[in-house]
Design a protein around this motif. Structure first.
Motif, PDB file in Angstrom:
ATOM      1  N   ALA A 182     -32.433  98.043  15.819  1.00  0.00           N
ATOM      2  CA  ALA A 182     -30.910  97.774  15.499  1.00  0.00           C
ATOM      3  C   ALA A 182     -30.805  96.584  14.635  1.00  0.00           C
ATOM      4  O   ALA A 182     -31.719  95.511  14.900  1.00  0.00           O
ATOM      5  N   ALA A 183     -30.203  96.469  13.621  1.00  0.00           N
ATOM      6  CA  ALA A 183     -30.142  95.232  12.822  1.00  0.00           C
ATOM      7  C   ALA A 183     -28.591  95.175  12.271  1.00  0.00           C
ATOM      8  O   ALA A 183     -27.998  96.194  12.424  1.00  0.00           O
ATOM      9  N   ALA A 184     -28.172  93.990  12.566  1.00  0.00           N
ATOM     10  CA  ALA A 184     -26.786  93.589  12.172  1.00  0.00           C
ATOM     11  C   ALA A 184     -26.454  94.098  10.610  1.00  0.00           C
ATOM     12  O   ALA A 184     -27.347  93.891  10.009  1.00  0.00           O
ATOM     13  N   ARG A 185     -25.229  94.531  10.424  1.00  0.00           N
ATOM     14  CA  ARG A 185     -24.843  94.950   9.073  1.00  0.00           C
ATOM     15  C   ARG A 185     -25.095  93.655   7.984  1.00  0.00           C
ATOM     16  O   ARG A 185     -25.341  93.782   6.989  1.00  0.00           O
ATOM     17  N   THR A 186     -25.256  92.469   8.671  1.00  0.00           N
ATOM     18  CA  THR A 186     -25.582  91.232   7.969  1.00  0.00           C
ATOM     19  C   THR A 186     -26.861  91.065   7.144  1.00  0.00           C
ATOM     20  O   THR A 186     -27.186  90.308   6.351  1.00  0.00           O
ATOM     21  N   GLU A 187     -27.741  91.867   7.930  1.00  0.00           N
ATOM     22  CA  GLU A 187     -29.137  91.842   7.424  1.00  0.00           C
ATOM     23  C   GLU A 187     -29.328  92.895   6.530  1.00  0.00           C
ATOM     24  O   GLU A 187     -30.472  92.877   5.983  1.00  0.00           O
ATOM     25  N   VAL A 188     -28.509  93.629   6.283  1.00  0.00           N
ATOM     26  CA  VAL A 188     -28.730  94.790   5.299  1.00  0.00           C
ATOM     27  C   VAL A 188     -28.250  94.302   3.921  1.00  0.00           C
ATOM     28  O   VAL A 188     -26.929  94.103   3.747  1.00  0.00           O
ATOM     29  N   ALA A 189     -28.999  94.331   2.751  1.00  0.00           N
ATOM     30  CA  ALA A 189     -28.590  93.897   1.508  1.00  0.00           C
ATOM     31  C   ALA A 189     -28.007  94.879   0.720  1.00  0.00           C
ATOM     32  O   ALA A 189     -27.016  94.699   0.205  1.00  0.00           O
ATOM     33  N   ALA A 190     -28.587  96.027   0.911  1.00  0.00           N
ATOM     34  CA  ALA A 190     -28.383  97.306  -0.002  1.00  0.00           C
ATOM     35  C   ALA A 190     -28.876  98.563   0.483  1.00  0.00           C
ATOM     36  O   ALA A 190     -29.834  98.645   1.085  1.00  0.00           O
ATOM     37  N   ALA A 191     -28.420  99.642   0.219  1.00  0.00           N
ATOM     38  CA  ALA A 191     -28.884 100.851   0.520  1.00  0.00           C
ATOM     39  C   ALA A 191     -28.367 101.832  -0.352  1.00  0.00           C
ATOM     40  O   ALA A 191     -27.299 101.978  -1.089  1.00  0.00           O
ATOM     41  N   VAL A 220     -25.030 107.675   4.725  1.00  0.00           N
ATOM     42  CA  VAL A 220     -25.620 106.734   5.462  1.00  0.00           C
ATOM     43  C   VAL A 220     -25.627 105.596   4.352  1.00  0.00           C
ATOM     44  O   VAL A 220     -25.118 104.533   4.522  1.00  0.00           O
ATOM     45  N   ALA A 221     -26.219 105.530   3.161  1.00  0.00           N
ATOM     46  CA  ALA A 221     -26.215 104.794   2.099  1.00  0.00           C
ATOM     47  C   ALA A 221     -24.978 104.217   1.765  1.00  0.00           C
ATOM     48  O   ALA A 221     -24.716 103.068   1.548  1.00  0.00           O
ATOM     49  N   ALA A 222     -23.873 105.136   1.687  1.00  0.00           N
ATOM     50  CA  ALA A 222     -22.443 104.675   1.489  1.00  0.00           C
ATOM     51  C   ALA A 222     -22.112 103.730   2.478  1.00  0.00           C
ATOM     52  O   ALA A 222     -21.267 102.864   2.268  1.00  0.00           O
ATOM     53  N   ALA A 223     -22.275 104.233   3.676  1.00  0.00           N
ATOM     54  CA  ALA A 223     -21.629 103.511   4.951  1.00  0.00           C
ATOM     55  C   ALA A 223     -22.330 102.298   4.884  1.00  0.00           C
ATOM     56  O   ALA A 223     -21.569 101.031   5.182  1.00  0.00           O
ATOM     57  N   LEU A 224     -23.558 101.989   4.400  1.00  0.00           N
ATOM     58  CA  LEU A 224     -24.125 100.577   4.625  1.00  0.00           C
ATOM     59  C   LEU A 224     -23.776  99.868   3.569  1.00  0.00           C
ATOM     60  O   LEU A 224     -24.112  98.621   3.546  1.00  0.00           O
ATOM     61  N   SER A 225     -23.346 100.469   2.345  1.00  0.00           N
ATOM     62  CA  SER A 225     -23.104  99.459   1.202  1.00  0.00           C
ATOM     63  C   SER A 225     -21.575  99.038   1.228  1.00  0.00           C
ATOM     64  O   SER A 225     -20.935  98.305   0.410  1.00  0.00           O
ATOM     65  N   ARG A 226     -20.706  99.490   2.315  1.00  0.00           N
ATOM     66  CA  ARG A 226     -19.614  99.134   2.324  1.00  0.00           C
ATOM     67  C   ARG A 226     -19.169  97.625   2.695  1.00  0.00           C
ATOM     68  O   ARG A 226     -20.132  96.879   3.336  1.00  0.00           O
ATOM     69  N   ASN A 279     -39.173 113.771  -5.609  1.00  0.00           N
ATOM     70  CA  ASN A 279     -38.089 113.858  -4.600  1.00  0.00           C
ATOM     71  C   ASN A 279     -37.168 113.078  -4.898  1.00  0.00           C
ATOM     72  O   ASN A 279     -37.008 112.121  -4.812  1.00  0.00           O
ATOM     73  N   PRO A 280     -35.718 113.840  -4.985  1.00  0.00           N
ATOM     74  CA  PRO A 280     -34.764 113.107  -5.467  1.00  0.00           C
ATOM     75  C   PRO A 280     -33.866 112.655  -4.193  1.00  0.00           C
ATOM     76  O   PRO A 280     -32.773 111.910  -4.408  1.00  0.00           O
ATOM     77  N   LYS A 281     -34.407 112.481  -2.896  1.00  0.00           N
ATOM     78  CA  LYS A 281     -33.773 112.348  -1.722  1.00  0.00           C
ATOM     79  C   LYS A 281     -34.314 111.383  -0.819  1.00  0.00           C
ATOM     80  O   LYS A 281     -34.894 111.660   0.131  1.00  0.00           O
ATOM     81  N   ARG A 282     -34.497 110.178  -1.309  1.00  0.00           N
ATOM     82  CA  ARG A 282     -35.116 109.151  -0.689  1.00  0.00           C
ATOM     83  C   ARG A 282     -34.095 107.959  -0.717  1.00  0.00           C
ATOM     84  O   ARG A 282     -33.776 107.421  -1.694  1.00  0.00           O
ATOM     85  N   LEU A 283     -33.866 107.628   0.815  1.00  0.00           N
ATOM     86  CA  LEU A 283     -33.087 106.417   1.155  1.00  0.00           C
ATOM     87  C   LEU A 283     -33.951 105.199   1.075  1.00  0.00           C
ATOM     88  O   LEU A 283     -34.916 104.973   1.892  1.00  0.00           O
ATOM     89  N   ARG A 284     -33.457 104.312   0.342  1.00  0.00           N
ATOM     90  CA  ARG A 284     -34.032 103.026   0.120  1.00  0.00           C
ATOM     91  C   ARG A 284     -33.180 101.781   0.919  1.00  0.00           C
ATOM     92  O   ARG A 284     -32.052 101.608   0.528  1.00  0.00           O
ATOM     93  N   VAL A 285     -33.700 101.181   2.196  1.00  0.00           N
ATOM     94  CA  VAL A 285     -32.618 100.210   2.896  1.00  0.00           C
ATOM     95  C   VAL A 285     -33.214  98.849   2.544  1.00  0.00           C
ATOM     96  O   VAL A 285     -34.558  98.673   2.838  1.00  0.00           O
ATOM     97  N   ASP A 286     -32.792  97.996   1.696  1.00  0.00           N
ATOM     98  CA  ASP A 286     -33.303  96.702   1.596  1.00  0.00           C
ATOM     99  C   ASP A 286     -32.548  95.674   2.622  1.00  0.00           C
ATOM    100  O   ASP A 286     -31.192  95.974   2.840  1.00  0.00           O
ATOM    101  N   PHE A 287     -33.103  94.839   2.969  1.00  0.00           N
ATOM    102  CA  PHE A 287     -32.825  93.636   3.879  1.00  0.00           C
ATOM    103  C   PHE A 287     -32.687  92.367   3.379  1.00  0.00           C
ATOM    104  O   PHE A 287     -33.267  92.335   2.082  1.00  0.00           O
ATOM    105  N   THR A 288     -31.821  91.338   3.802  1.00  0.00           N
ATOM    106  CA  THR A 288     -31.492  90.148   3.173  1.00  0.00           C
ATOM    107  C   THR A 288     -32.917  89.118   3.180  1.00  0.00           C
ATOM    108  O   THR A 288     -32.866  88.281   2.428  1.00  0.00           O
ATOM    109  N   ASP A 289     -33.872  89.740   3.916  1.00  0.00           N
ATOM    110  CA  ASP A 289     -35.079  88.695   3.796  1.00  0.00           C
ATOM    111  C   ASP A 289     -36.137  89.158   2.741  1.00  0.00           C
ATOM    112  O   ASP A 289     -37.084  88.560   2.584  1.00  0.00           O
ATOM    113  N   GLY A 290     -35.494  90.149   1.984  1.00  0.00           N
ATOM    114  CA  GLY A 290     -36.475  90.697   0.678  1.00  0.00           C
ATOM    115  C   GLY A 290     -37.392  91.975   1.005  1.00  0.00           C
ATOM    116  O   GLY A 290     -37.981  92.410   0.142  1.00  0.00           O
ATOM    117  N   SER A 291     -37.370  92.075   2.400  1.00  0.00           N
ATOM    118  CA  SER A 291     -38.198  93.442   2.662  1.00  0.00           C
ATOM    119  C   SER A 291     -37.424  94.798   2.669  1.00  0.00           C
ATOM    120  O   SER A 291     -36.159  94.547   2.557  1.00  0.00           O
TER     121      SER A 291
END
Length: 199
Positions: free
Chosen positions: A146-155, A193-199, A163-175
């Motif tokens: 589990a990661a707080a939403r504040t740790e997620v920079a972008a999705a 999921v990407a749209a929800a994490l980008s809100r 493959n046109p369906k690859r979800l990339r989740v970027d974190f605030t530490d650059g990883s």
């Protein structure tokens, strides 16, 4: 397993007052991954990647040779994640690979809530399972990361190679870490999921 079963089980795993926004059944993308924590039992020193080691990895995949494995992954699949050994992406990648019994599989669920990013694993199920086994597997679903939403920079969901369906989740530490679904399956849950994490 039906998707409504996943939603119901994830609803049981969120904290009181936390709202489930979107979820997707996916798997960690194949390819070069974030750095693993150093193994205290491994001998220290530099390891050279040789042509023979890489060839051995290609001809005998059951033989493990760390640097060769990483090079083969990078050439065949590309990069599927980046981050230092203690980064958020490295911890997430490690949580996705717990020890398991031979001949069993687990499904990976990625969920976005109004407060956190959750990654869950279902209970282990045998490769040739009956419906009752599927229900036990669903009941055994647990949060492994589990990661707080504040740790997620972008999705975002986009193309990677074929493959046109690859979800990339970027974190605030650059990883970052990527997830995919099989080509034949819909990419809509990943986009949600990407749209929800980008809100």
């Amino acid at each position: 397993m039906q998707d409504s079963g996943y939603r119901d089980r994830l609803g049981q795993l969120v904290e009181p007052g936390e709202r489930l926004l979107a979820y997707a059944k996916a798997e960690a993308a194949h390819g070069a991954q974030p750095a693993a924590a150093p193994d205290a039992t491994a001998p220290q020193g530099s390891v050279r990647v040789t042509a023979g080691g890489v060839l051995l990895n290609l001809l005998a995949p059951v033989v493990t040779f760390g640097p060769g494995d990483r090079l083969v992954d990078r050439v065949c699949w590309g990069v599927a994640g980046r981050g230092a050994a203690g980064s958020v992406a490295a911890r997430l990648h490690r949580a996705l690979h717990p020890p398991r019994s031979p001949g069993t599989v687990r499904d990976t669920l990625i969920a976005a809530t109004d407060q956190r990013l959750l990654v869950c694993l279902t209970g282990a199920v045998k490769l040739f399972a009956w419906r009752a086994d599927d229900e036990r597997s669903l009941a055994g679903t647990r949060v492994v990361f589990a990661a707080a939403r504040t740790e997620v920079a972008a999705a975002r969901v986009g193309w990677h190679r074929l493959n046109p369906k690859r979800l990339r989740v970027d974190f605030t530490d650059g990883s970052w870490l990527a997830f995919t679904v099989p080509i034949a399956e819909s990419g809509r849950p990943l986009r949600e999921v990407a749209a929800a994490l980008s809100r």
